[in-house]
Design a protein around this motif. Structure first.
Motif: not given
Length: 203
Positions: A1-14, A24-33
């Motif tokens: 799985m090539n994961l795209l996900i948001h880096p969040t504050y002490f993220s959820s279990v999910s 592989s893990v890619t963090f989304e940082v270019d979206d609008n907040y």
């Protein structure tokens, strides 16, 4: 799985289920907040049930602000409040004292950018879990993420339908099992067994 996900504050279990099972893990940082998401908040199991811990954000005059540009409002001593809440929730859990010294520095340091704090939280939890985590960050935004397993929706808890196997929680006898809280709930209750748990769950 090539994961795209948001880096969040002490993220959820999910979030961590997805990361633990990703190739592989890619963090989304270019979206609008987006406000009212787990980008700047986490849910813990307090003595009174679910408790929301929210990081104050500096308001921007711009109509849209990139996630990577969001600054933390450090005029409030929110770190002290959050750590006190974690102590009240997890001091009697099996593994809080084992990991406590690793987490204290995060709550003693003032970060300027939310993204930097969130990435540091994820890296620290991954280390505590014994979960190798090499990741990349996006450099532009795509509404449709070709070539990725897109789990960016998990940052909006209302759109996260995940239900996981129950584990023992400190106040479970009082309020019952609470599903998909911050990863800290799983870590402080399950310790070194948490990674095995994450690998066995399904999204």
């Amino acid at each position: 799985m090539n994961l795209l996900i948001h880096p969040t504050y002490f993220s959820s279990v999910s979030h961590f289920v997805a990361m633990a099972q990703a190739d592989s893990v890619t963090f989304e940082v270019d979206d609008n907040y987006q406000k009212q998401t787990s980008r700047n908040r986490m849910l813990i199991y307090s003595p009174n049930g679910v408790q929301l811990l929210n990081i104050p954000i500096k308001h921007s005059k711009a109509a849209h602000q990139k996630t990577r540009d969001v600054r933390i409002e450090n005029a409030f001593d929110w770190q002290k409040q959050h750590f006190k809440s974690l102590e009240a929730a997890y001091r009697s859990s099996p593994f809080f004292e084992f990991y406590e010294d690793a987490f204290v520095p995060i709550f003693n340091r003032k970060h300027e950018f939310l993204l930097d704090l969130n990435l540091e939280c994820i890296e620290l939890v991954s280390k505590c879990l014994g979960m190798p985590l090499a990741y990349q960050k996006t450099d532009e935004y795509f509404h449709t993420a070709e070539g990725f397993d897109d789990y960016r929706k998990l940052a909006n808890g209302k759109k996260d339908p995940s239900v996981f196997e129950e584990y023992t929680q400190v106040f479970g006898d009082k309020h019952g099992y609470l599903n998909n809280l911050s990863i800290l709930d799983l870590l402080f209750n399950e310790g070194r067994y948490a990674l095995d748990y994450l690998k066995k769950q399904s999204l």
